[in-house]
Design a protein around this motif. Structure first.
Motif, PDB file in Angstrom:
ATOM      1  N   ARG A   1       0.803  -1.252  -0.129  1.00 42.74           N
ATOM      2  CA  ARG A   1       0.134  -0.014  -0.020  1.00 42.74           C
ATOM      3  C   ARG A   1       0.988   1.334   0.029  1.00 42.74           C
ATOM      4  NH1 ARG A   1      -0.873  -3.253   4.736  1.00 42.74           N
ATOM      5  NH2 ARG A   1      -2.540  -3.686   3.749  1.00 42.74           N
ATOM      6  N   HIS A   2       0.283   2.520   0.054  1.00 44.00           N
ATOM      7  CA  HIS A   2       0.905   3.600   0.070  1.00 44.00           C
ATOM      8  C   HIS A   2       2.034   3.845   1.478  1.00 44.00           C
ATOM      9  CE1 HIS A   2       2.280   7.830  -0.575  1.00 44.00           C
ATOM     10  NE2 HIS A   2       1.465   7.915  -1.555  1.00 44.00           N
ATOM     11  N   ALA A   3       3.269   3.882   1.186  1.00 46.72           N
ATOM     12  CA  ALA A   3       4.499   4.177   2.089  1.00 46.72           C
ATOM     13  C   ALA A   3       3.847   4.939   3.241  1.00 46.72           C
ATOM     14  CB  ALA A   3       5.729   4.582   1.612  1.00 46.72           C
ATOM     15  N   LEU A   4       3.254   5.960   2.853  1.00 47.08           N
ATOM     16  CA  LEU A   4       2.979   7.151   3.949  1.00 47.08           C
ATOM     17  C   LEU A   4       1.708   6.680   4.719  1.00 47.08           C
ATOM     18  CD1 LEU A   4       3.961  10.178   1.844  1.00 47.08           C
ATOM     19  CD2 LEU A   4       5.170   8.922   3.730  1.00 47.08           C
ATOM     20  N   HIS A   5       1.031   5.776   4.502  1.00 49.28           N
ATOM     21  CA  HIS A   5       0.392   5.104   5.661  1.00 49.28           C
ATOM     22  C   HIS A   5       0.944   4.768   6.880  1.00 49.28           C
ATOM     23  CE1 HIS A   5      -3.526   4.962   3.680  1.00 49.28           C
ATOM     24  NE2 HIS A   5      -3.118   4.279   2.758  1.00 49.28           N
ATOM     25  N   ASP A   6       2.120   4.353   6.504  1.00 47.45           N
ATOM     26  CA  ASP A   6       3.064   3.945   7.670  1.00 47.45           C
ATOM     27  C   ASP A   6       3.613   5.066   8.644  1.00 47.45           C
ATOM     28  OD1 ASP A   6       2.417   1.126   7.341  1.00 47.45           O
ATOM     29  OD2 ASP A   6       4.544   0.652   7.208  1.00 47.45           O
ATOM     30  N   ALA A   7       3.578   6.084   7.963  1.00 49.18           N
ATOM     31  CA  ALA A   7       4.412   7.463   8.804  1.00 49.18           C
ATOM     32  C   ALA A   7       2.941   7.965   9.582  1.00 49.18           C
ATOM     33  CB  ALA A   7       4.756   8.316   7.659  1.00 49.18           C
ATOM     34  N   VAL A   8       1.936   7.576   9.331  1.00 52.21           N
ATOM     35  CA  VAL A   8       0.609   8.593  10.043  1.00 52.21           C
ATOM     36  C   VAL A   8       0.851   8.247  11.402  1.00 52.21           C
ATOM     37  CG1 VAL A   8      -1.790   8.405  10.546  1.00 52.21           C
ATOM     38  CG2 VAL A   8      -0.991   8.258   8.108  1.00 52.21           C
ATOM     39  N   CYS A   9       1.326   6.980  12.126  1.00 52.68           N
ATOM     40  CA  CYS A   9       1.577   6.956  13.509  1.00 52.68           C
ATOM     41  C   CYS A   9       2.378   7.885  14.110  1.00 52.68           C
ATOM     42  CB  CYS A   9       1.607   5.426  13.604  1.00 52.68           C
ATOM     43  SG  CYS A   9       3.262   4.918  13.096  1.00 52.68           S
ATOM     44  N   LEU A  10       3.124   8.519  13.442  1.00 50.28           N
ATOM     45  CA  LEU A  10       4.273   9.265  13.856  1.00 50.28           C
ATOM     46  C   LEU A  10       3.601  10.883  14.048  1.00 50.28           C
ATOM     47  CD1 LEU A  10       7.469   7.906  11.987  1.00 50.28           C
ATOM     48  CD2 LEU A  10       6.625   7.398  13.989  1.00 50.28           C
ATOM     49  N   HIS A  11       2.591  10.973  13.324  1.00 46.50           N
ATOM     50  CA  HIS A  11       2.000  12.390  13.413  1.00 46.50           C
ATOM     51  C   HIS A  11       0.634  12.577  13.957  1.00 46.50           C
ATOM     52  CE1 HIS A  11       5.148  13.861  10.495  1.00 46.50           C
ATOM     53  NE2 HIS A  11       5.005  12.716  10.032  1.00 46.50           N
ATOM     54  N   VAL A  12      -0.235  11.353  13.882  1.00 49.26           N
ATOM     55  CA  VAL A  12      -1.581  11.341  14.433  1.00 49.26           C
ATOM     56  C   VAL A  12      -1.766  10.200  15.345  1.00 49.26           C
ATOM     57  CG1 VAL A  12      -4.116  10.927  13.602  1.00 49.26           C
ATOM     58  CG2 VAL A  12      -2.354  12.294  12.055  1.00 49.26           C
ATOM     59  N   PRO A  13      -2.425  10.525  16.510  1.00 47.81           N
ATOM     60  CA  PRO A  13      -2.418   9.494  17.657  1.00 47.81           C
ATOM     61  C   PRO A  13      -3.561   8.383  16.894  1.00 47.81           C
ATOM     62  CG  PRO A  13      -3.909  11.527  18.039  1.00 47.81           C
ATOM     63  CD  PRO A  13      -2.917  12.016  16.822  1.00 47.81           C
ATOM     64  N   GLY A  14      -2.875   7.185  17.257  1.00 51.18           N
ATOM     65  CA  GLY A  14      -3.629   5.859  17.285  1.00 51.18           C
ATOM     66  C   GLY A  14      -4.583   5.464  18.330  1.00 51.18           C
ATOM     67  N   PRO A  15      -5.027   4.466  18.418  1.00 51.45           N
ATOM     68  CA  PRO A  15      -5.917   4.127  19.350  1.00 51.45           C
ATOM     69  C   PRO A  15      -5.373   4.123  20.838  1.00 51.45           C
ATOM     70  CG  PRO A  15      -5.998   2.250  17.626  1.00 51.45           C
ATOM     71  CD  PRO A  15      -4.957   3.234  17.451  1.00 51.45           C
ATOM     72  N   ALA A  16      -4.069   3.918  21.005  1.00 46.20           N
ATOM     73  CA  ALA A  16      -3.484   3.838  22.331  1.00 46.20           C
ATOM     74  C   ALA A  16      -3.129   5.206  22.956  1.00 46.20           C
ATOM     75  CB  ALA A  16      -2.198   2.979  22.327  1.00 46.20           C
ATOM     76  N   TRP A  17      -3.050   6.251  22.139  1.00 50.17           N
ATOM     77  CA  TRP A  17      -2.503   7.735  22.421  1.00 50.17           C
ATOM     78  C   TRP A  17      -3.333   8.824  22.488  1.00 50.17           C
ATOM     79  CZ3 TRP A  17       1.349   5.573  24.643  1.00 50.17           C
ATOM     80  CH2 TRP A  17       2.078   4.572  24.258  1.00 50.17           C
ATOM     81  N   MET A  18      -3.282   9.651  23.203  1.00 51.54           N
ATOM     82  CA  MET A  18      -4.063  10.926  22.937  1.00 51.54           C
ATOM     83  C   MET A  18      -3.152  11.945  22.107  1.00 51.54           C
ATOM     84  SD  MET A  18      -6.777  10.769  24.641  1.00 51.54           S
ATOM     85  CE  MET A  18      -7.098  12.093  24.519  1.00 51.54           C
ATOM     86  N   TRP A  19      -1.928  12.050  21.924  1.00 47.29           N
ATOM     87  CA  TRP A  19      -1.114  12.601  21.061  1.00 47.29           C
ATOM     88  C   TRP A  19       0.042  11.534  20.637  1.00 47.29           C
ATOM     89  CZ3 TRP A  19      -2.687  16.634  18.736  1.00 47.29           C
ATOM     90  CH2 TRP A  19      -2.006  17.461  18.035  1.00 47.29           C
ATOM     91  N   VAL A  20       1.095  12.144  19.824  1.00 45.63           N
ATOM     92  CA  VAL A  20       2.310  11.397  19.526  1.00 45.63           C
ATOM     93  C   VAL A  20       3.310  12.176  19.532  1.00 45.63           C
ATOM     94  CG1 VAL A  20       1.267   9.298  18.325  1.00 45.63           C
ATOM     95  CG2 VAL A  20       1.618  11.327  17.124  1.00 45.63           C
ATOM     96  N   ALA A  21       4.845  11.640  19.248  1.00 45.50           N
ATOM     97  CA  ALA A  21       5.815  12.246  19.487  1.00 45.50           C
ATOM     98  C   ALA A  21       6.373  13.441  18.320  1.00 45.50           C
ATOM     99  CB  ALA A  21       7.078  11.528  19.585  1.00 45.50           C
ATOM    100  N   ALA A  22       5.783  13.223  17.203  1.00 44.61           N
ATOM    101  CA  ALA A  22       6.080  14.251  15.959  1.00 44.61           C
ATOM    102  C   ALA A  22       5.933  15.790  16.469  1.00 44.61           C
ATOM    103  CB  ALA A  22       5.511  13.975  14.749  1.00 44.61           C
ATOM    104  N   ALA A  23       6.605  16.765  16.323  1.00 43.23           N
ATOM    105  CA  ALA A  23       6.437  18.097  16.729  1.00 43.23           C
ATOM    106  C   ALA A  23       5.015  18.293  15.969  1.00 43.23           C
ATOM    107  CB  ALA A  23       7.409  19.043  15.962  1.00 43.23           C
ATOM    108  N   PRO A  24       4.268  19.388  16.801  1.00 38.52           N
ATOM    109  CA  PRO A  24       2.852  19.771  16.060  1.00 38.52           C
ATOM    110  C   PRO A  24       2.931  20.022  14.994  1.00 38.52           C
ATOM    111  CG  PRO A  24       3.215  20.764  18.227  1.00 38.52           C
ATOM    112  CD  PRO A  24       4.503  20.277  17.965  1.00 38.52           C
ATOM    113  N   ASP A  25       4.114  21.062  14.108  1.00 40.03           N
ATOM    114  CA  ASP A  25       4.020  21.305  12.860  1.00 40.03           C
ATOM    115  C   ASP A  25       4.600  20.128  11.797  1.00 40.03           C
ATOM    116  OD1 ASP A  25       6.986  23.430  12.847  1.00 40.03           O
ATOM    117  OD2 ASP A  25       6.675  21.180  13.191  1.00 40.03           O
TER     118      ASP A  25
END
Length: 363
Positions: free
Chosen positions: A218-242
């Motif tokens: 599938r599109h590679a950038l589906h795998d980058a989403v978890c570094l920018h958008v919180p998944g089921p376990a998190w309220m926020w993730v580690a990438a800088a807001p911008d």
């Protein structure tokens, strides 16, 4: 032949750590029902075996456990034991993200490396997977994008923020990008969250990816989403807001770690415009897939973290799009959806800028 003499189940999964008659430890995994209910038990086990053998035997890479033996008819597979590595998400919950900045970077790098080494090899993978039973590459590719292309976003109408005009055109652009990834077509394990990476608790992280039951190209950038958008376990993730600016605290900008690793095998990742559109599209599509749960969250009591988490997901997707100057109308629409949810659920009206990296969602 592998003879198991004792084993201990690793709750709550259908997984056990076993000891063989050679006094070696292995992981035994067996089929069973899955909460997603989108694929049969047999399909998932065959997919995992095919993906892991593809990586280890066809490509010769050590990013995941090796398959040592399988009994597909009996619904069991024996895998390499990656201990003493442990799941990254447990470390983050226990100690917080700053304590594991290097392990988070190793996680992001491993995800990018998976894309880099598998780009251009889809036909090889599907020959191996097809030998084990029927598979539909188009279904692997589209995933939740298929529902968005087919049904749109009815939840947006419920919230009084319909898809129309420039938003509708940009949503079409985003879904078209994800459906036709071109050079960005890579193998994903299908669940790129921090619970599916094992790392060493001390010393070099030496990350390994696990759980390939839903693997596919599938599109590679589906795998980058978890570094920018919180998944089921998190309220926020580690990438800088911008998405690209100063990292929060001691946590490195994980999105760029992923991007550099991916670019080693997908040079197009260095193209700012193309990468930005792809990443923004993937983040928005993921947030909209989470929005599909609106009726479920409506039924939950006030104060349930899942409500604020949905708001955070929509706003994180918008922030990522803004950072790459991509899909501006779609980003603005995501913010309006978040605002509508804040009005609908006053308990979800939180300031996401106050959330620490990898703040867990309360269960």
């Amino acid at each position: 032949m592998i003879n198991v003499v004792e084993w201990t189940r690793l709750e709550p999964w259908r997984v056990a750590r076993a000891r063989t008659d050679r006094d070696e430890t292995v992981i035994v995994k067996w089929s069973g029902p899955h909460a997603a209910r989108t694929h049969s038990e047999e399909w998932r086990l065959r997919t995992e075996v095919a993906a892991l053998r593809f990586l280890a035997e066809d490509l010769g890479v050590r990013l995941a456990p090796r398959v040592l033996a399988e009994d597909l008819a009996g619904g069991r597979v024996v895998l390499e034991d990656l201990a003493p590595r442990i799941a990254l998400d447990g470390l983050l919950r226990r100690d917080g993200a700053p304590a594991h900045a290097a392990r988070l970077a190793a996680f992001a790098r491993a995800r990018g490396e998976l894309g880099a080494v598998t780009a251009g090899h889809a036909s090889l993978y599907y020959r191996r997977r097809g030998a084990l039973g029927p598979v539909e590459p188009a279904a692997d590719l589209l995933g939740h994008v298929a529902r968005l292309r087919r049904s749109g976003v009815p939840e947006a109408g419920v919230l009084g923020v319909p898809v129309e005009g420039g938003v509708e055109r940009e949503l079409g652009t985003a879904l078209g990008e994800l459906a036709e990834p071109g050079a960005f077509l890579v193998l994903s394990n299908g669940d790129p969250e921090a619970n599916n990476v094992l790392v060493h608790e001390g010393g070099a992280a030496d990350a390994r990816l696990i759980d390939f039951e839903f693997a596919g190209y599938r599109h590679a950038l589906h795998d980058a989403v978890c570094l920018h958008v919180p998944g089921p376990a998190w309220m926020w993730v580690a990438a800088a807001p911008d998405g690209r600016g100063e990292a929060r605290g001691a946590v490195e900008n994980l999105g760029e770690v992923y991007r550099r690793a991916l670019a080693a095998g997908v040079p197009e990742a260095e193209d700012e415009r193309r990468y930005g559109v792809g990443l923004a599209a993937a983040c928005v599509a993921y947030a909209l897939a989470r929005l599909h749960r609106l009726p479920v969250l409506e039924a939950r009591p006030a104060g349930d973290d899942s409500r604020a988490q949905l708001v955070a997901a929509l706003e994180a997707a918008a922030m990522t799009a803004d950072a790459y100057r991509a899909l501006p109308r779609l980003a603005g629409w995501c913010r309006r959806l978040g605002d509508a949810l804040r009005r609908r659920w006053p308990d979800a009206d939180i300031d996401v800028s106050t959330l620490a990296p990898y703040t867990p969602r309360r269960r």
